[in-house]
Design a protein around this motif. Structure first.
Motif, PDB file in Angstrom:
ATOM      1  N   SER A   1       0.842  -1.190   0.000  1.00  0.00           N
ATOM      2  CA  SER A   1       0.000   0.000   0.000  1.00  0.00           C
ATOM      3  C   SER A   1       0.878   1.240   0.000  1.00  0.00           C
ATOM      4  O   SER A   1       2.088   1.158   0.269  1.00  0.00           O
ATOM      5  CB  SER A   1      -0.928   0.019   1.224  1.00  0.00           C
ATOM      6  OG  SER A   1      -0.175   0.132   2.414  1.00  0.00           O
ATOM      7  N   TRP A   2       0.285   2.388  -0.295  1.00  0.00           N
ATOM      8  CA  TRP A   2       1.023   3.644  -0.291  1.00  0.00           C
ATOM      9  C   TRP A   2       0.045   4.799  -0.094  1.00  0.00           C
ATOM     10  O   TRP A   2      -1.163   4.658  -0.278  1.00  0.00           O
ATOM     11  CB  TRP A   2       1.807   3.839  -1.593  1.00  0.00           C
ATOM     12  CG  TRP A   2       0.941   3.853  -2.816  1.00  0.00           C
ATOM     13  CD1 TRP A   2       0.328   4.924  -3.399  1.00  0.00           C
ATOM     14  CD2 TRP A   2       0.584   2.709  -3.614  1.00  0.00           C
ATOM     15  NE1 TRP A   2      -0.387   4.537  -4.502  1.00  0.00           N
ATOM     16  CE2 TRP A   2      -0.249   3.179  -4.660  1.00  0.00           C
ATOM     17  CE3 TRP A   2       0.892   1.354  -3.555  1.00  0.00           C
ATOM     18  CZ2 TRP A   2      -0.782   2.326  -5.621  1.00  0.00           C
ATOM     19  CZ3 TRP A   2       0.361   0.506  -4.517  1.00  0.00           C
ATOM     20  CH2 TRP A   2      -0.465   0.993  -5.527  1.00  0.00           C
ATOM     21  N   SER A   3       0.593   5.946   0.284  1.00  0.00           N
ATOM     22  CA  SER A   3      -0.207   7.155   0.449  1.00  0.00           C
ATOM     23  C   SER A   3       0.678   8.351   0.149  1.00  0.00           C
ATOM     24  O   SER A   3       1.911   8.259   0.157  1.00  0.00           O
ATOM     25  CB  SER A   3      -0.754   7.255   1.883  1.00  0.00           C
ATOM     26  OG  SER A   3       0.307   7.301   2.826  1.00  0.00           O
ATOM     27  N   ALA A   4       0.049   9.483  -0.142  1.00  0.00           N
ATOM     28  CA  ALA A   4       0.791  10.719  -0.421  1.00  0.00           C
ATOM     29  C   ALA A   4       0.086  11.883   0.249  1.00  0.00           C
ATOM     30  O   ALA A   4      -1.131  11.864   0.462  1.00  0.00           O
ATOM     31  CB  ALA A   4       0.886  10.956  -1.926  1.00  0.00           C
ATOM     32  N   ASN A   5       0.881  12.917   0.577  1.00  0.00           N
ATOM     33  CA  ASN A   5       0.265  14.112   1.142  1.00  0.00           C
ATOM     34  C   ASN A   5      -0.454  14.878   0.025  1.00  0.00           C
ATOM     35  O   ASN A   5      -0.229  14.621  -1.168  1.00  0.00           O
ATOM     36  CB  ASN A   5       1.308  14.975   1.863  1.00  0.00           C
ATOM     37  CG  ASN A   5       2.324  15.592   0.909  1.00  0.00           C
ATOM     38  OD1 ASN A   5       2.365  15.276  -0.277  1.00  0.00           O
ATOM     39  ND2 ASN A   5       3.164  16.478   1.416  1.00  0.00           N
TER      40      ASN A   5
ATOM     41  N   TRP B   1       5.626  10.756  -0.005  1.00  0.00           N
ATOM     42  CA  TRP B   1       5.030   9.466  -0.333  1.00  0.00           C
ATOM     43  C   TRP B   1       5.482   8.432   0.698  1.00  0.00           C
ATOM     44  O   TRP B   1       6.675   8.348   1.010  1.00  0.00           O
ATOM     45  CB  TRP B   1       5.454   9.023  -1.729  1.00  0.00           C
ATOM     46  CG  TRP B   1       4.917   9.888  -2.833  1.00  0.00           C
ATOM     47  CD1 TRP B   1       5.360  11.127  -3.196  1.00  0.00           C
ATOM     48  CD2 TRP B   1       3.834   9.575  -3.702  1.00  0.00           C
ATOM     49  NE1 TRP B   1       4.636  11.618  -4.240  1.00  0.00           N
ATOM     50  CE2 TRP B   1       3.677  10.685  -4.582  1.00  0.00           C
ATOM     51  CE3 TRP B   1       2.986   8.482  -3.846  1.00  0.00           C
ATOM     52  CZ2 TRP B   1       2.709  10.708  -5.580  1.00  0.00           C
ATOM     53  CZ3 TRP B   1       2.018   8.504  -4.835  1.00  0.00           C
ATOM     54  CH2 TRP B   1       1.883   9.613  -5.688  1.00  0.00           C
ATOM     55  N   THR B   2       4.536   7.660   1.192  1.00  0.00           N
ATOM     56  CA  THR B   2       4.851   6.621   2.173  1.00  0.00           C
ATOM     57  C   THR B   2       4.415   5.268   1.631  1.00  0.00           C
ATOM     58  O   THR B   2       3.262   5.112   1.185  1.00  0.00           O
ATOM     59  CB  THR B   2       4.136   6.892   3.513  1.00  0.00           C
ATOM     60  OG1 THR B   2       4.531   8.188   3.992  1.00  0.00           O
ATOM     61  CG2 THR B   2       4.520   5.840   4.545  1.00  0.00           C
TER      62      THR B   2
ATOM     63  N   LYS C   1       9.682   6.253   3.326  1.00  0.00           N
ATOM     64  CA  LYS C   1       9.156   7.594   3.091  1.00  0.00           C
ATOM     65  C   LYS C   1      10.023   8.291   2.049  1.00  0.00           C
ATOM     66  O   LYS C   1      11.235   8.386   2.199  1.00  0.00           O
ATOM     67  CB  LYS C   1       9.134   8.404   4.381  1.00  0.00           C
ATOM     68  CG  LYS C   1       8.542   9.808   4.212  1.00  0.00           C
ATOM     69  CD  LYS C   1       8.503  10.560   5.536  1.00  0.00           C
ATOM     70  CE  LYS C   1       7.923  11.952   5.375  1.00  0.00           C
ATOM     71  NZ  LYS C   1       7.914  12.703   6.652  1.00  0.00           N
TER      72      LYS C   1
END
Length: 514
Positions: free
Chosen positions: A79-83, A89-90, A145
């Motif tokens: 999985s990943w996410s971004a601000n 990006w995490t 990160k």
């Protein structure tokens, strides 16, 4: 259970189930003489990208058989996410993924090492893809990160299983040193076994693959540059999957052979003529325009075949996010070309020197270009070398004109950056593939890269393409689709429409049906 059958006094033992062992060795025929490198962060040739796709993973991947960013899915990152700004990006790394040949578990440390390696011009051909990288760190063993100085269009694609996005195993790279380029260690469905120069690369199934053990036990990736020899081996059944000759007549002929499937798949590699604009007489725009007016795109597409190729639309391939599909390319006008040459002081024409690959699909194109240029008084002197030497010499800035054929991640920024940003000029510390030495669109290319408004970003990309075309930084000729054929007892395990690695992915689901 075994059954004994007596035929003419001869005892034959037959296994009842199964009657015959299912085939598990896949033999692929590639149309080049040898590998250039097996290091995924250095590999730029079509032949190298294909085999490396079987060995390596990215943090993300484009679903097998697709090429659009809309099909990005988890790979080594689950999985990943971004601000909201797109600058942080995490990624959460899968637990338990094993590096080939007992080099241990792939963790955040390996991902950080891979991204830093891919962003370093000393170890990567794709360092400029990461020029907005500010920091990459392992937050914990399974969290990475990535911090960017500015948002980057399509950044997630740079971490897909392509080019600098391929993840390597830190312990393997450090242990093997210079030998890593011919002994690749990854985490993919197949692991490296052996490389024999100008013959083959042998791979074996990675039994510990996190998606499950592959059904194919072994891959023999053979280098067969001669079209006739490759065809003979394929039609006789010696090859299961083959890189086809890039013209319509080959497709038409092979399609008629019983039990064979043929596909002209995406992406189209854009065939472009790059002229070194910094040397005489090519520093004169009129000379470059004369060359552009000499190129008959329709004739070349007719030569290659409309089912396997299409006319170029811009200096960026068609279908990319940001491509100007209505760009005003120089039309074919031989009389205009002659007039411009005369005006520039070359009433009797001139000679251009080019270093070119013997790779069959590209060779026929440069020979057609040579014939077209001759009609306007331009003599194209072609020096033929093998494909690996060609790549090495054009990157040393040794060719006045470079014919290059390429597909990239389908966002305009990638193509514009690699081929037209001045930071990518060959022979410079940050070199990638700017063979023309052009810098006329740096402002627009760089502004678009960090623009967060999609409409403004597309307008900047359009302005960049317009400047590059008018200044003849590159002469787009045509787009060559990837031609592959296979025997129908090979089930790829997915619906093949395209592959950014330019060859059909071989996954854990690929198998023979008999």
């Amino acid at each position: 259970m075994m059954k004994r059958i007596i035929i003419g006094g001869l005892a034959i033992l037959l296994a009842c189930s199964p009657a015959l062992a299912q085939k598990t060795v896949l033999t692929i025929g590639m149309g080049t003489a040898d590998a250039s490198t097996l290091d995924p962060h250095s590999a730029t040739s079509t032949a190298d990208k294909g085999v490396l796709n079987y060995i390596f993973n990215g943090l993300v991947r484009i679903k097998p058989g697709q090429i659009s960013p809309e099909f990005i899915e988890p790979d080594l990152a689950e999985s990943w996410s971004a601000n909201p700004a797109g600058t942080e990006w995490t990624f959460k790394i899968r637990h338990g993924v094993q590096c080939h040949h007992d080099y241990g578990e792939f963790t955040a440390e390996d991902a950080v090492f891979s991204i830093k390696r891919a962003s370093d011009k000393k170890t990567s051909s794709f360092a400029n893809d990461f020029n907005q990288l500010s920091n990459v760190e392992a937050v914990d063993p399974y969290t990475v990160k990535v911090t960017l100085q500015h948002p980057v269009a399509g950044f997630l694609g740079y971490l897909a299983n392509l080019h600098g996005g391929n993840m390597v195993c830190k312990k393997a790279v450090e242990a093997l040193g210079d030998k890593f380029s011919k002994n690749p260690i990854g985490t993919g469905p197949f692991e490296f076994v052996e490389y024999q120069p100008q013959q083959y690369v042998k791979l074996a199934a990675n039994k510990k693959y996190f998606r499950g053990a592959p059904q194919i036990e072994q891959i023999m990736y053979r280098y067969i540059p001669d079209d006739a020899s490759r065809d003979l081996a394929f039609e006789s059944g010696e090859l299961d999957l083959v890189y086809g000759k890039q013209d319509q007549s080959w497709i038409d002929r092979i399609s008629k052979v019983p039990g064979i499937k043929v596909l002209a798949m995406e992406p189209g590699e854009l065939s472009t003529l790059f002229i070194n604009t910094t040397i005489k007489p090519f520093d004169d725009l009129r000379v470059r325009q004369a060359i552009a007016y000499s190129i008959n795109r329709k004739q070349i597409v007719a030569l290659k075949g409309a089912g396997s190729s299409r006319e170029a639309v811009s200096v960026v391939p068609s279908g990319y996010l940001g491509t100007d599909q209505q760009a005003e390319l120089y039309p074919y006008d031989p009389e205009k070309a002659k007039a411009l040459l005369k005006e520039a002081g070359f009433p009797n024409g001139l000679t251009i020197q080019t270093i070119h690959t013997t790779f069959g699909g590209m060779l026929s194109v440069i020979q057609a270009v040579q014939a077209q240029l001759k009609k306007t008084g331009i003599n194209l002197d072609i020096q033929l070398v093998d494909h690996a030497t060609y790549h090495a010499q054009i990157r040393k800035d040794l060719s006045q004109l470079v014919h290059y054929q390429a597909a990239r991640f389908p966002v305009a920024d990638v193509y514009l950056t690699q081929f037209y940003d001045s930071a990518s000029i060959v022979g410079t510390p940050t070199a990638i593939t700017n063979f023309s030495h052009c810098n006329v669109a740096d402002t627009e290319i760089r502004a678009a890269r960090i623009e967060t408004d999609p409409a403004k970003q597309k307008e900047l990309w359009k302005e960049a393409q317009d400047k590059l075309i008018k200044n003849v930084c590159g002469i787009p000729v045509f787009e060559q689709l990837q031609i592959w054929a296979w025997h129908d007892d090979l089930d790829l395990g997915y619906d093949l429409k395209g592959s950014l690695n330019l060859s059909p992915p071989i996954t854990e689901k690929t198998h023979f049906t008999k």
